[in-house]
Design an enzyme around this catalytic site. Sequence first.
Site, short mmCIF file in Angstrom:
data_model
loop_
_atom_site.label_atom_id
_atom_site.label_comp_id
_atom_site.label_asym_id
_atom_site.label_seq_id
_atom_site.Cartn_x
_atom_site.Cartn_y
_atom_site.Cartn_z
N ARG A 1 25.08 -9.42 28.25
CA ARG A 1 24.76 -8.71 28.61
C ARG A 1 25.34 -7.23 28.64
NH1 ARG A 1 27.09 -9.25 36.04
NH2 ARG A 1 24.88 -8.16 36.42
N HIS B 1 31.22 -21.87 28.03
CA HIS B 1 31.64 -20.61 27.57
C HIS B 1 32.27 -19.99 25.57
CE1 HIS B 1 30.57 -19.45 31.41
NE2 HIS B 1 31.83 -19.23 31.80
N ARG C 1 27.37 -10.81 43.69
CA ARG C 1 28.47 -10.56 44.21
C ARG C 1 26.94 -9.59 44.40
NH1 ARG C 1 30.13 -5.34 42.26
NH2 ARG C 1 30.04 -6.12 40.24
P1 A3P Z 1 27.72 -9.04 39.13
O1 A3P Z 1 29.53 -9.76 39.54
O2 A3P Z 1 27.69 -8.06 38.34
O3 A3P Z 1 27.63 -9.00 40.39
P2 A3P Z 1 28.48 -16.02 35.78
O4 A3P Z 1 27.41 -16.67 36.70
O5 A3P Z 1 28.46 -15.79 34.49
O6 A3P Z 1 30.12 -15.97 36.63
O7 A3P Z 1 28.28 -14.09 35.92
C1 A3P Z 1 28.42 -13.97 37.40
C2 A3P Z 1 27.44 -11.98 37.16
O8 A3P Z 1 25.76 -12.93 37.17
C3 A3P Z 1 27.74 -11.70 38.72
O9 A3P Z 1 27.31 -10.49 38.92
C4 A3P Z 1 26.78 -12.15 39.46
O10 A3P Z 1 26.38 -11.72 40.87
C5 A3P Z 1 25.08 -11.72 38.88
N1 A3P Z 1 24.20 -13.34 39.78
C6 A3P Z 1 24.21 -14.49 40.27
N2 A3P Z 1 23.65 -15.14 40.06
C7 A3P Z 1 22.54 -14.34 40.23
C8 A3P Z 1 21.27 -14.34 39.52
N3 A3P Z 1 20.29 -15.57 40.37
N4 A3P Z 1 20.43 -13.59 39.48
C9 A3P Z 1 21.12 -11.93 39.40
N5 A3P Z 1 22.57 -12.12 38.20
C10 A3P Z 1 23.11 -13.50 39.44
#
Ligand code: A3P
Length: 337
Positions: free
Chosen positions: A168, A144, A302
């Site tokens: 995003r 990160h 989520r």
């Molecule tokens: P939301 O909280 O908007 O649902 P990171 O992986 O960087 O921590 O980001 C998490 C975000 O990516 C969350 O967004 C999660 O639901 C979403 N996410 C995780 N897996 C995903 C997938 N396979 N496709 C799309 N979004 C995904």
Amino acid sequence: MEASKFFSRMEEFEPDEGYQKTYRSFDEVLPSLPPSKGWWLDQLFHYQGFWLSTFALRGSMLLNDHFKPRPTDIIVATSPKCGTTWLRALVFSIVNRHSFDFSDHPLSKMNPQELVFFLEGAIYIDGSTSFIDGLPSPRLLSTHLPYSLVPKSMTDDTSDCRFVYICRDPKDVFISKWHFANKLRAKDLPPIALEEAFDSFCKGASHYGPFWDHVLGYWKASLESPKKVLFLKYEDVKKQPSDCVRKVAEFLEVPFSPEEESKEIVEEIVKLCSFENMSNQEVNKNATRNSGRPISNSDFFRKGEVGDWVNHLSPQMAEALDQITEQKLQGTGFNFR
Ligand code: A3P
């Protein structure tokens, strides 16, 4: 506050003088850094333009002093909550597509973070780069860290490491981060209010923030070094996942052959890594928090939608964030549309 207290396996690891020097630098620099309240337990510290937890700060220092990049290293780079989990899964399945059957794939049994290793995290556990040093090539890693804090040995012209970055819409990032923070907060703390988190996010004071500076660092690097940094948007991957999978494969110099195209391997990868498929795997439904790990696999799934911010932000908040975004991106050639 002694750095050694932060290194959880310090008793097992015998740090040499080089490591001792990094630990001393960490101990010296920390008290001089402006602090800010963290969104869950820890504080954030303002270091070289970014708000970092102690975890990320010492990770950055250890990486800078001790990490030995290899030309084959592939780094998934993100600001938190931009789709790290998804991109890790995509990159892993693209690079290893000849090694595994889609009907019995590691991603059905393991969370992507067990397959694409979090640099700062691995270093935190060991107090050294030894685990990462021991991985076979090509290493799939993730970070990160903002581009400016990634070791120069990885970003300069002499290095062949490649970075795949995903960003995003900040409104969705903020909402995702706010939900995540409330899941991670200690049970005896009240939830962080949306307004309080919003104020911090707008000021840049969130993990690895300011969010916009993080994005712009990688955006500029992708313009200057398009062979080194591939820049993606979550919204584009959502809209045209197959195109993005092809783009990543070409960037990593493992393009899909006509035969693979005819077997619809790209579509298999898209399906395997989709939110629906991944969030329904037993391993990712697991909500248990191990003692050494405050986050469970299910916390990374989520909604996985574009535009969920509309269910949480007032029109005024959305406008305020859009204004900051417009201001920050002015003249950069980049926008989130
Ligand atoms: P939301 O909280 O908007 O649902 P990171 O992986 O960087 O921590 O980001 C998490 C975000 O990516 C969350 O967004 C999660 O639901 C979403 N996410 C995780 N897996 C995903 C997938 N396979 N496709 C799309 N979004 C995904």
